[in-house]
Design a protein around this motif. Sequence first.
Motif, PDB file in Angstrom:
ATOM      1  N   TYR A  14       0.860  -1.189   0.000  1.00  0.00           N
ATOM      2  CA  TYR A  14       0.000   0.000   0.000  1.00  0.00           C
ATOM      3  C   TYR A  14       0.893   1.235   0.000  1.00  0.00           C
ATOM      4  O   TYR A  14       1.702   1.424   0.914  1.00  0.00           O
ATOM      5  CB  TYR A  14      -0.900   0.007   1.233  1.00  0.00           C
ATOM      6  N   THR A  15       0.762   2.060  -1.030  1.00  0.00           N
ATOM      7  CA  THR A  15       1.593   3.251  -1.168  1.00  0.00           C
ATOM      8  C   THR A  15       0.732   4.423  -1.598  1.00  0.00           C
ATOM      9  O   THR A  15      -0.066   4.298  -2.531  1.00  0.00           O
ATOM     10  CB  THR A  15       2.706   3.044  -2.208  1.00  0.00           C
ATOM     11  N   VAL A  16       0.895   5.553  -0.915  1.00  0.00           N
ATOM     12  CA  VAL A  16       0.176   6.776  -1.262  1.00  0.00           C
ATOM     13  C   VAL A  16       1.165   7.930  -1.297  1.00  0.00           C
ATOM     14  O   VAL A  16       1.891   8.165  -0.327  1.00  0.00           O
ATOM     15  CB  VAL A  16      -0.952   7.089  -0.249  1.00  0.00           C
ATOM     16  N   SER A  17       1.178   8.653  -2.402  1.00  0.00           N
ATOM     17  CA  SER A  17       1.998   9.853  -2.518  1.00  0.00           C
ATOM     18  C   SER A  17       1.140  11.064  -2.203  1.00  0.00           C
ATOM     19  O   SER A  17      -0.061  11.087  -2.496  1.00  0.00           O
ATOM     20  CB  SER A  17       2.575   9.981  -3.930  1.00  0.00           C
ATOM     21  N   SER A  18       1.742  12.085  -1.626  1.00  0.00           N
ATOM     22  CA  SER A  18       1.008  13.303  -1.266  1.00  0.00           C
ATOM     23  C   SER A  18       0.488  13.985  -2.518  1.00  0.00           C
ATOM     24  O   SER A  18       1.160  14.037  -3.546  1.00  0.00           O
ATOM     25  CB  SER A  18       1.902  14.264  -0.483  1.00  0.00           C
ATOM     26  N   SER A  19      -0.723  14.530  -2.423  1.00  0.00           N
ATOM     27  CA  SER A  19      -1.292  15.264  -3.546  1.00  0.00           C
ATOM     28  C   SER A  19      -0.678  16.643  -3.632  1.00  0.00           C
ATOM     29  O   SER A  19      -0.203  17.189  -2.638  1.00  0.00           O
ATOM     30  CB  SER A  19      -2.816  15.381  -3.395  1.00  0.00           C
ATOM     31  N   PRO A  20      -0.662  17.264  -4.821  1.00  0.00           N
ATOM     32  CA  PRO A  20      -0.063  18.593  -4.976  1.00  0.00           C
ATOM     33  C   PRO A  20      -0.726  19.618  -4.064  1.00  0.00           C
ATOM     34  O   PRO A  20      -1.946  19.636  -3.917  1.00  0.00           O
ATOM     35  CB  PRO A  20      -0.321  18.911  -6.457  1.00  0.00           C
ATOM     36  N   GLY A  21       0.096  20.452  -3.436  1.00  0.00           N
ATOM     37  CA  GLY A  21      -0.448  21.526  -2.607  1.00  0.00           C
ATOM     38  C   GLY A  21      -0.718  21.140  -1.173  1.00  0.00           C
ATOM     39  O   GLY A  21      -1.068  21.985  -0.360  1.00  0.00           O
ATOM     40  N   SER A  22      -0.566  19.859  -0.838  1.00  0.00           N
ATOM     41  CA  SER A  22      -0.823  19.443   0.537  1.00  0.00           C
ATOM     42  C   SER A  22       0.470  19.492   1.338  1.00  0.00           C
ATOM     43  O   SER A  22       1.559  19.357   0.807  1.00  0.00           O
ATOM     44  CB  SER A  22      -1.408  18.032   0.567  1.00  0.00           C
ATOM     45  N   SER A  23       0.336  19.673   2.634  1.00  0.00           N
ATOM     46  CA  SER A  23       1.510  19.739   3.502  1.00  0.00           C
ATOM     47  C   SER A  23       1.875  18.347   3.984  1.00  0.00           C
ATOM     48  O   SER A  23       1.052  17.436   3.992  1.00  0.00           O
ATOM     49  CB  SER A  23       1.225  20.652   4.698  1.00  0.00           C
ATOM     50  N   ASP A  24       3.116  18.195   4.412  1.00  0.00           N
ATOM     51  CA  ASP A  24       3.558  16.896   4.917  1.00  0.00           C
ATOM     52  C   ASP A  24       2.881  16.547   6.223  1.00  0.00           C
ATOM     53  O   ASP A  24       2.687  15.379   6.549  1.00  0.00           O
ATOM     54  CB  ASP A  24       5.084  16.894   5.102  1.00  0.00           C
ATOM     55  N   SER A  25       2.526  17.564   7.020  1.00  0.00           N
ATOM     56  CA  SER A  25       1.919  17.313   8.330  1.00  0.00           C
ATOM     57  C   SER A  25       0.467  16.868   8.211  1.00  0.00           C
ATOM     58  O   SER A  25      -0.014  16.066   9.001  1.00  0.00           O
ATOM     59  CB  SER A  25       2.012  18.565   9.208  1.00  0.00           C
ATOM     60  N   SER A  26      -0.265  17.394   7.225  1.00  0.00           N
ATOM     61  CA  SER A  26      -1.676  17.030   7.054  1.00  0.00           C
ATOM     62  C   SER A  26      -1.998  16.937   5.564  1.00  0.00           C
ATOM     63  O   SER A  26      -2.662  17.822   5.017  1.00  0.00           O
ATOM     64  CB  SER A  26      -2.582  18.060   7.736  1.00  0.00           C
ATOM     65  N   PRO A  27      -1.492  15.898   4.907  1.00  0.00           N
ATOM     66  CA  PRO A  27      -1.727  15.769   3.465  1.00  0.00           C
ATOM     67  C   PRO A  27      -3.193  15.528   3.152  1.00  0.00           C
ATOM     68  O   PRO A  27      -3.897  14.836   3.893  1.00  0.00           O
ATOM     69  CB  PRO A  27      -0.868  14.549   3.092  1.00  0.00           C
ATOM     70  N   ASP A  28      -3.648  16.132   2.044  1.00  0.00           N
ATOM     71  CA  ASP A  28      -5.013  15.892   1.600  1.00  0.00           C
ATOM     72  C   ASP A  28      -5.119  14.479   1.028  1.00  0.00           C
ATOM     73  O   ASP A  28      -4.200  14.011   0.348  1.00  0.00           O
ATOM     74  CB  ASP A  28      -5.405  16.907   0.524  1.00  0.00           C
ATOM     75  N   PRO A  29      -6.208  13.778   1.281  1.00  0.00           N
ATOM     76  CA  PRO A  29      -6.337  12.422   0.727  1.00  0.00           C
ATOM     77  C   PRO A  29      -6.489  12.467  -0.788  1.00  0.00           C
ATOM     78  O   PRO A  29      -7.128  13.364  -1.336  1.00  0.00           O
ATOM     79  CB  PRO A  29      -7.598  11.887   1.406  1.00  0.00           C
ATOM     80  N   LEU A  30      -5.883  11.495  -1.452  1.00  0.00           N
ATOM     81  CA  LEU A  30      -6.125  11.321  -2.874  1.00  0.00           C
ATOM     82  C   LEU A  30      -7.510  10.727  -3.040  1.00  0.00           C
ATOM     83  O   LEU A  30      -7.898   9.821  -2.287  1.00  0.00           O
ATOM     84  CB  LEU A  30      -5.074  10.385  -3.483  1.00  0.00           C
TER      85      LEU A  30
END
Length: 261
Positions: free
Chosen positions: A57-73
Amino acid sequence: MSANALKTFNRCITCLARVGSELVFQASPSKLELHTLNASRSAYQSISFTPAFFDTYTVSSSPGSSDSSPDPLQCSVLLKAVLSVLRTPAASVDSLAVTLLSAEAAKIQFSLHCLHGLKKTYWITCNSEPEIQRLSLDRSNFPSSLVVRPKDLSRLLSNFQSSLHEITIIATEPANGPSDVIGDIGGKAVELRSYIDPAEDNNDAKLHTQLWIDPVEEFLQYSHRGNPVDVTFGVKEIKAFLAFCEGCEVDIHLFLRKLAS
């Protein structure tokens, strides 16, 4: 995913398809959530998976999201399309891989790795304007709750006509029953009754069923505080959830609250 995880995933998709027509994926590093909403907007279902559920299971951060609270894809597809992918008998499937190449991808890829080296790849178009739903409820604010085995709830619902669309559950304390029948119901603090729309004609000709239940006899747990609570809900959706819980061999925990009109 493979083995038992794949079987559970198939069961989840089947349950969701009995509720709604659109499947929403929401993926974050901590979990994957599947959502659906029925056409009348009266039933919402969400199933969550932790990363440990999957082989990978791998998820990359979406553009514009912060590392502390990434927006869900997130993306949305038709459930009937996903069901078509899962028509291949589970016994002949070694593993299933689901891939969304980017947050802006127009399609999501499903790859079935079957026995004898056979691989099936499907590309399902993501809806251009998905209806993303999120539901947040504080269970501590619900005055009534109960835990019941799926087979016991199935037996209770079997007392009602198969054509019934909605059913009402009324939760009370044993002493709060109607004064004219309290001697008959004793400790039976929960009632199930057929819901008949008062606006419809010929209600007198329809079958009305009332079932008083003793929580001690039928439920694993039961708690209620305050005034009686009555909730009316769709039979189709509750039966879909019931079948899912029975297949997973888990108990059902119901929380009841009457929303203010």
